[in-house]
Scaffold this motif. Structure first.
Motif, short mmCIF file in Angstrom:
data_model
loop_
_atom_site.label_atom_id
_atom_site.label_comp_id
_atom_site.label_asym_id
_atom_site.label_seq_id
_atom_site.Cartn_x
_atom_site.Cartn_y
_atom_site.Cartn_z
N SER A 109 0.87 -1.23 -0.04
CA SER A 109 0.10 0.12 -0.05
C SER A 109 0.97 1.30 0.16
O SER A 109 0.57 2.23 -0.77
CB SER A 109 -0.74 -0.04 1.22
OG SER A 109 -0.38 0.30 2.56
N ILE A 110 2.11 1.20 0.84
CA ILE A 110 2.78 2.18 0.76
C ILE A 110 3.55 2.41 -0.72
O ILE A 110 3.72 3.56 -1.09
CB ILE A 110 3.89 2.11 1.74
CG1 ILE A 110 3.31 2.11 3.24
CG2 ILE A 110 5.18 3.07 1.62
CD1 ILE A 110 4.44 1.83 4.29
N TYR A 111 4.02 1.32 -1.21
CA TYR A 111 4.45 1.47 -2.62
C TYR A 111 3.55 2.04 -3.57
O TYR A 111 3.91 2.87 -4.56
CB TYR A 111 4.63 -0.12 -3.06
CG TYR A 111 5.45 -0.28 -4.37
CD1 TYR A 111 6.25 0.46 -5.09
CD2 TYR A 111 4.73 -1.42 -5.01
CE1 TYR A 111 6.70 0.07 -6.26
CE2 TYR A 111 5.18 -1.77 -6.47
CZ TYR A 111 6.21 -0.89 -7.05
OH TYR A 111 6.58 -1.11 -8.32
N ARG A 112 2.28 1.63 -3.58
CA ARG A 112 1.20 2.15 -4.57
C ARG A 112 0.92 3.66 -4.49
O ARG A 112 0.79 4.36 -5.23
CB ARG A 112 -0.08 1.45 -4.43
CG ARG A 112 -0.10 -0.09 -4.90
CD ARG A 112 -1.58 -0.49 -5.03
NE ARG A 112 -2.04 -0.62 -3.81
CZ ARG A 112 -2.08 -1.68 -2.88
NH1 ARG A 112 -1.42 -2.75 -3.35
NH2 ARG A 112 -2.68 -1.57 -1.84
N TYR A 113 1.20 4.15 -2.98
CA TYR A 113 0.97 5.37 -2.61
C TYR A 113 2.13 6.30 -3.24
O TYR A 113 1.73 7.46 -3.69
CB TYR A 113 0.70 5.58 -1.23
CG TYR A 113 0.30 6.90 -0.77
CD1 TYR A 113 -0.77 7.69 -1.02
CD2 TYR A 113 1.36 7.68 0.15
CE1 TYR A 113 -0.80 8.85 -0.46
CE2 TYR A 113 0.97 9.02 0.35
CZ TYR A 113 -0.04 9.53 -0.13
OH TYR A 113 -0.27 11.06 0.35
N HIS A 114 3.13 5.64 -2.92
CA HIS A 114 4.47 6.62 -3.42
C HIS A 114 4.60 6.69 -4.99
O HIS A 114 4.52 7.87 -5.50
CB HIS A 114 5.77 5.90 -2.98
CG HIS A 114 6.00 6.11 -1.38
ND1 HIS A 114 7.18 5.89 -0.74
CD2 HIS A 114 5.42 6.87 -0.69
CE1 HIS A 114 7.01 6.20 0.23
NE2 HIS A 114 5.94 6.66 0.66
N VAL A 115 4.01 5.67 -5.36
CA VAL A 115 4.22 5.51 -6.96
C VAL A 115 2.77 6.27 -7.87
O VAL A 115 2.99 6.99 -8.61
CB VAL A 115 4.60 4.36 -7.65
CG1 VAL A 115 4.43 4.25 -9.08
CG2 VAL A 115 5.98 3.85 -6.97
N SER A 116 2.00 5.63 -7.50
CA SER A 116 0.39 5.99 -8.12
C SER A 116 -0.24 7.49 -7.56
O SER A 116 -0.33 8.04 -8.41
CB SER A 116 -0.63 4.97 -8.02
OG SER A 116 -0.03 3.71 -8.30
N SER A 117 0.07 7.67 -6.35
CA SER A 117 -0.39 9.19 -5.66
C SER A 117 0.56 10.00 -5.92
O SER A 117 0.05 11.31 -6.27
CB SER A 117 -0.93 8.79 -4.31
OG SER A 117 -2.29 7.84 -4.25
N LEU A 118 1.67 9.74 -5.52
CA LEU A 118 2.68 10.78 -5.61
C LEU A 118 3.55 10.97 -6.82
O LEU A 118 4.12 11.98 -6.75
CB LEU A 118 3.67 10.73 -4.29
CG LEU A 118 3.03 10.69 -2.99
CD1 LEU A 118 4.27 10.69 -1.90
CD2 LEU A 118 2.29 12.14 -2.66
N GLY A 119 3.37 10.02 -7.46
CA GLY A 119 4.17 10.20 -8.59
C GLY A 119 5.62 9.97 -8.67
O GLY A 119 6.41 10.38 -9.78
N ARG A 121 9.18 7.52 -8.77
CA ARG A 121 9.41 6.52 -9.71
C ARG A 121 9.38 5.13 -8.92
O ARG A 121 9.33 3.92 -9.81
CB ARG A 121 11.16 6.64 -10.07
CG ARG A 121 12.11 6.40 -8.84
CD ARG A 121 13.83 7.10 -9.54
NE ARG A 121 13.91 6.04 -10.39
CZ ARG A 121 14.29 6.40 -11.39
NH1 ARG A 121 14.08 7.73 -12.02
NH2 ARG A 121 15.02 5.59 -12.41
N ASP A 122 9.43 4.94 -7.71
CA ASP A 122 9.32 3.75 -7.00
C ASP A 122 9.03 3.95 -5.58
O ASP A 122 8.80 5.13 -5.22
CB ASP A 122 10.75 3.13 -7.01
CG ASP A 122 10.59 1.63 -6.76
OD1 ASP A 122 9.63 1.05 -6.24
OD2 ASP A 122 11.79 0.76 -6.99
#
Length: 255
Positions: A109-119, A121-122
């Motif tokens: 969930s943290i991974y998705r948040y960093h990439v999908s919500s914050l844009g 790279r990883d």
């Protein structure tokens, strides 16, 4: 909480980790094997000598595949810095009511948040540790390599970021957390000849505590708050850093 409890969603982004873009204000270096200059070559040789003298065993690390990272989410290329001088310890601020079997889900969930919500790279962190002391690979690129993360605005270059899953402002982290953090920092810093009890002089890429270009002398194992004005990693975890440094040095065979 019981096994049926659902993992807490990621907290809102800490100001130290940017607001909407990856905090990559630091100068980005190429991988050290890609044409290092004479000065860098000398430093690399010195690091190799020091690392040969003070090594620590590699702890067990759950791979990205092991925690179910969707590799199609991240950018395909990797980002490297020239070395690793220090480690920054964080807490994820995602809450403590998760079972250790649920930790991979929290990490996803943290991974998705960093990439999908914050844009980004990883995922921003290089490593994560759950409350049972399990260690996880964070940002892709090789756990032994100097992968540049996005964890401490102004000091992402030449550092590694370790997030403990949970919130430790008023709750003390379990003993397993400190044990794992000591083993991880001993190994990671030892690869580059660093003493976990030592200090590192880092050049700020710009943040709210150190202006861009400022030479900051920080501990080799620091808390997020040491490089950026924030509560992270929580007072109770921050209080454990001294013991973590001492234990890490012991794992490296330093007296």
């Amino acid at each position: 909480a019981g096994a049926s409890a659902s993992p807490a969603p990621p907290a809102a982004p800490d100001p130290g980790r940017g607001t909407g873009r990856e905090p990559a204000a630091d100068p980005v270096a190429q991988p050290p094997e890609a044409g290092a200059g004479a000065g860098e070559a000398v430093e690399a040789a010195e690091e190799a000598d020091a690392a040969a003298s003070y090594t620590a065993p590699k702890p067990k690390i759950v791979t990205r595949k092991g925690w179910g990272a969707d590799e199609s989410l991240r950018e395909s290329t990797f980002l490297y810095t020239s070395t690793v001088r220090a480690a920054f310890v964080h807490h994820s601020a995602t809450g403590n009511d998760y079972t250790c079997a649920q930790a991979p889900s929290v990490l996803r969930s943290i991974y998705r948040y960093h990439v999908s919500s914050l844009g980004w790279r990883d995922i921003g962190y290089n490593f994560a540790i759950d409350k049972c002391g399990n260690i996880y690979e964070g940002r892709a690129g090789g756990v032994a390599k100097p992968v540049q993360g996005a964890h401490t605005l102004g000091f992402n270059s030449q550092t590694t970021g370790i997030a403990v899953l949970g919130t430790f402002t008023s709750s003390a982290p379990p003993a397993a957390v400190a044990t794992a953090a000591a083993k991880l920092t001993a190994w990671k810093l030892g690869l580059y000849g660093r003493d976990p009890r030592g200090t590192a002089t880092l050049t700020s890429g710009g943040g709210n505590l150190y202006k861009k270009g400022t030479q900051a002398k920080l501990k080799a194992v620091s808390g997020h708050r040491d490089g950026y004005a924030t509560e992270c990693p929580g007072e109770k975890l921050y209080q454990k850093l001294g013991a973590i440094r001492t234990a890490a040095a012991g794992h490296q065979g330093r007296s």
